[in-house]
Motif scaffolding. Structure first.
Motif, PDB file in Angstrom:
ATOM      1  N   THR A 153      23.279  20.390  -3.701  1.00  0.00           N
ATOM      2  CA  THR A 153      22.424  20.059  -2.562  1.00  0.00           C
ATOM      3  C   THR A 153      22.545  18.570  -2.238  1.00  0.00           C
ATOM      4  O   THR A 153      22.603  18.173  -1.066  1.00  0.00           O
ATOM      5  N   LYS A 154      22.598  17.759  -3.291  1.00  0.00           N
ATOM      6  CA  LYS A 154      22.680  16.299  -3.130  1.00  0.00           C
ATOM      7  C   LYS A 154      23.928  15.884  -2.360  1.00  0.00           C
ATOM      8  O   LYS A 154      23.878  14.964  -1.529  1.00  0.00           O
ATOM      9  N   GLU A 165      36.116  27.778  -5.613  1.00  0.00           N
ATOM     10  CA  GLU A 165      35.206  26.989  -4.784  1.00  0.00           C
ATOM     11  C   GLU A 165      34.664  25.793  -5.558  1.00  0.00           C
ATOM     12  O   GLU A 165      34.428  24.719  -4.997  1.00  0.00           O
ATOM     13  N   PHE A 166      34.467  25.978  -6.862  1.00  0.00           N
ATOM     14  CA  PHE A 166      33.978  24.902  -7.714  1.00  0.00           C
ATOM     15  C   PHE A 166      34.998  23.764  -7.784  1.00  0.00           C
ATOM     16  O   PHE A 166      34.650  22.587  -7.642  1.00  0.00           O
ATOM     17  N   VAL A 167      36.262  24.119  -7.979  1.00  0.00           N
ATOM     18  CA  VAL A 167      37.321  23.106  -8.024  1.00  0.00           C
ATOM     19  C   VAL A 167      37.411  22.381  -6.683  1.00  0.00           C
ATOM     20  O   VAL A 167      37.576  21.148  -6.631  1.00  0.00           O
ATOM     21  N   ALA A 168      37.279  23.129  -5.593  1.00  0.00           N
ATOM     22  CA  ALA A 168      37.357  22.534  -4.261  1.00  0.00           C
ATOM     23  C   ALA A 168      36.200  21.567  -3.998  1.00  0.00           C
ATOM     24  O   ALA A 168      36.349  20.600  -3.229  1.00  0.00           O
ATOM     25  N   ALA A 169      35.060  21.802  -4.641  1.00  0.00           N
ATOM     26  CA  ALA A 169      33.878  20.953  -4.431  1.00  0.00           C
ATOM     27  C   ALA A 169      33.897  19.699  -5.299  1.00  0.00           C
ATOM     28  O   ALA A 169      33.095  18.779  -5.082  1.00  0.00           O
ATOM     29  N   ALA A 170      34.801  19.627  -6.255  1.00  0.00           N
ATOM     30  CA  ALA A 170      34.829  18.524  -7.211  1.00  0.00           C
ATOM     31  C   ALA A 170      34.934  17.144  -6.563  1.00  0.00           C
ATOM     32  O   ALA A 170      34.214  16.216  -6.952  1.00  0.00           O
ATOM     33  N   PRO A 171      35.808  16.947  -5.568  1.00  0.00           N
ATOM     34  CA  PRO A 171      35.903  15.612  -4.965  1.00  0.00           C
ATOM     35  C   PRO A 171      34.585  15.106  -4.381  1.00  0.00           C
ATOM     36  O   PRO A 171      34.272  13.919  -4.486  1.00  0.00           O
ATOM     37  N   GLN A 174      32.448  13.926  -7.261  1.00  0.00           N
ATOM     38  CA  GLN A 174      32.952  12.660  -7.803  1.00  0.00           C
ATOM     39  C   GLN A 174      32.645  11.489  -6.878  1.00  0.00           C
ATOM     40  O   GLN A 174      32.288  10.395  -7.344  1.00  0.00           O
ATOM     41  N   LYS A 175      32.767  11.707  -5.588  1.00  0.00           N
ATOM     42  CA  LYS A 175      32.482  10.653  -4.615  1.00  0.00           C
ATOM     43  C   LYS A 175      31.028  10.209  -4.700  1.00  0.00           C
ATOM     44  O   LYS A 175      30.711   9.026  -4.470  1.00  0.00           O
ATOM     45  N   GLY A 177      29.370  10.076  -7.410  1.00  0.00           N
ATOM     46  CA  GLY A 177      29.114   9.525  -8.738  1.00  0.00           C
ATOM     47  C   GLY A 177      28.691  10.548  -9.764  1.00  0.00           C
ATOM     48  O   GLY A 177      28.170  10.178 -10.834  1.00  0.00           O
ATOM     49  N   LEU A 178      28.899  11.834  -9.471  1.00  0.00           N
ATOM     50  CA  LEU A 178      28.545  12.894 -10.408  1.00  0.00           C
ATOM     51  C   LEU A 178      29.792  13.402 -11.126  1.00  0.00           C
ATOM     52  O   LEU A 178      30.908  13.300 -10.607  1.00  0.00           O
ATOM     53  N   VAL A 179      29.588  13.943 -12.301  1.00  0.00           N
ATOM     54  CA  VAL A 179      30.691  14.550 -13.058  1.00  0.00           C
ATOM     55  C   VAL A 179      30.790  16.006 -12.640  1.00  0.00           C
ATOM     56  O   VAL A 179      29.821  16.754 -12.775  1.00  0.00           O
ATOM     57  N   PRO A 180      31.917  16.438 -12.103  1.00  0.00           N
ATOM     58  CA  PRO A 180      32.010  17.847 -11.680  1.00  0.00           C
ATOM     59  C   PRO A 180      31.802  18.833 -12.821  1.00  0.00           C
ATOM     60  O   PRO A 180      31.022  19.788 -12.688  1.00  0.00           O
ATOM     61  N   LEU A 181      32.496  18.619 -13.945  1.00  0.00           N
ATOM     62  CA  LEU A 181      32.455  19.580 -15.041  1.00  0.00           C
ATOM     63  C   LEU A 181      32.095  18.871 -16.345  1.00  0.00           C
ATOM     64  O   LEU A 181      32.878  18.086 -16.877  1.00  0.00           O
ATOM     65  N   ALA A 182      30.921  19.150 -16.857  1.00  0.00           N
ATOM     66  CA  ALA A 182      30.479  18.543 -18.115  1.00  0.00           C
ATOM     67  C   ALA A 182      31.080  19.290 -19.302  1.00  0.00           C
ATOM     68  O   ALA A 182      30.991  20.516 -19.372  1.00  0.00           O
TER      69      ALA A 182
END
Length: 411
Positions: A153-154, A165-171, A174-175, A177-182
């Motif tokens: 949401t952020k 879709e998760f991989v596609a949302a990663a950038p 990251q932009k 400042g969040l870590v896509p996959l912990a």
């Protein structure tokens, strides 16, 4: 005294009559030490204490990889606990072979465990040469992607419905400042993440060929090459995790610092402890939203042979208590796992647990790697995956070559 001598002494002691046995303390060792796990194991303790006996908690901090050598050392060294956790599979195989674990076949037959424990593979994992040596207590599956609804949401991205879709949302994550996959830094976490990618992206047949059939040609082939490409995506998306324990990685998702985590269903216990609601605060994708197949691994309790008559009797009481329907519900609702009994009331199950129950009911399940490969092979794979995720210079091609070599020699 060597292992066989210890086994002979303990076997003779357990053969003594139990008629005079009375309620007593019983130490139970395990590695359930996160917040959610501690809450769950508290339900076992409460139920056992209600029998007049006393649960003496022997929690060992760290993962199973840390705890198991300690447990095994105590048992082989002549200082056995009353009961101990192992995962379903071959982790206690050598202890059973050496005669250091108690045979519960008679109790299992009296209480009809074969009829109530589902799937049957769980009880089979407790069976050695026709004898039953442990009590299955839950069904855990690794094939889950846990997502922070807050994080997506952020960044203004819809909550992904699958791994692609998760991989596609990663950038976007990251932009912001969040870590896509912990991902935690322990080898077992990245190794199991890889096996999740195999079955969720490659499918059940590929998983079986690699881990069950141990087909080195397949392990070195184009289908697994695609899995290593996904693993390469995973290690790039995990940059910045900087945590060690699995529950620390889960907390990153809970607090919205990470987009998601691939982890077993026990992660759900942490969400519940934090007061988060499935489907509202977080989402869950069984099979990474691609192939909804779950492995039916989990935990079992083994009982070392003891000299003390009262404690031996208490072992029987604990075994019965662990499979009691009410105890099964109380423990598994807090643990995030599924019960081994199909006849219990799970009306309180949340959205994610219901997804798991539905997959289980459909029979979309298979055997966990713990049950398919030896501990030695598991350790080799853990070492490989730990190096791959920690060393960006190791190419997917080089990692796959070593993977195929390990599978070729697997037992």
């Amino acid at each position: 005294m060597n292992i066989r001598a210890v086994a002979a002494v303990l076997a003779a002691a357990v053969a003594m009559p139990l008629g005079a046995a009375q309620a007593t303390d019983l130490e139970v060792t395990h590695w359930w030490t996160s917040g959610g796990e501690a809450a769950a194991v508290g339900e076992f303790a409460k139920a056992f204490n209600a029998t007049g006996n006393k649960w003496v908690d022997g929690a060992i901090a760290g993962s199973g990889g840390t705890a198991r050598p300690i447990m095994i050392s105590r048992i082989t060294g002549g200082d056995p606990m009353g009961a101990t956790q192992f995962n379903h599979g071959r982790q206690a195989e050598e202890l059973v072979q050496e005669g250091l674990m108690r045979d519960f076949t008679d109790l299992a037959q009296q209480q009809k465990w074969a009829e109530i424990v589902k799937p049957t593979s769980l009880l089979k994992s407790c069976t050695f040469e026709g004898k039953i040596y442990c009590v299955p207590i839950n069904i855990h599956s690794w094939q889950w992607l846990w997502l922070s609804n807050e994080a997506f949401t952020k960044v203004g991205v819809a909550v992904p419905k699958n791994w692609d879709e998760f991989v596609a949302a990663a950038p976007a994550l990251q932009k912001a400042g969040l870590v896509p996959l912990a991902i935690g830094g322990q080898p077992w976490q990245v190794n199991n993440l890889f096996s999740v990618l195999v079955i969720s992206i490659g499918g059940k047949d590929l998983y079986q060929k690699v881990y069950a059939d141990k087909d080195a040609a397949v392990a070195g082939g184009p289908e697994i090459a695609k899995i290593f490409k996904a693993a390469d995506d995973a290690r790039r998306m995990s940059k910045g995790s900087n945590v060690q324990d699995w529950n620390q990685a889960t907390n990153m998702v809970i607090t919205g610092k990470a987009g998601g985590q691939i982890m077993g269903d026990w992660a759900q216990g942490e969400f519940q402890l934090a007061g988060k609601k499935a489907g509202v605060d977080y989402s869950c994708l069984p099979g990474l939203g691609l192939n909804e197949v779950l492995t039916t691994g989990g935990d079992a309790i083994y009982f070392p042979l003891l000299e003390d008559e009262a404690k031996s009797k208490a072992q029987e009481v604990l075994a019965s208590t662990l499979l009691d329907p009410k105890t099964q519900v109380a423990f598994n609702l807090k643990k995030g796992s599924l019960p081994v009994r199909g006849d219990v009331d799970l009306e309180a199950a949340n959205d994610c647990m219901r997804k798991g129950l539905d997959i289980l009911a459909k029979g979309n399940v298979t055997t966990s790697t713990d049950q398919l490969i030896s501990q030695d092979t598991q350790k080799q794979l853990e070492d490989l995956m730990a190096q791959f995720f920690a060393s960006p210079s190791m190419t997917p091609e080089a990692a796959q070559k070593r993977f195929a070599e390990v599978i070729a020699s697997a037992d």
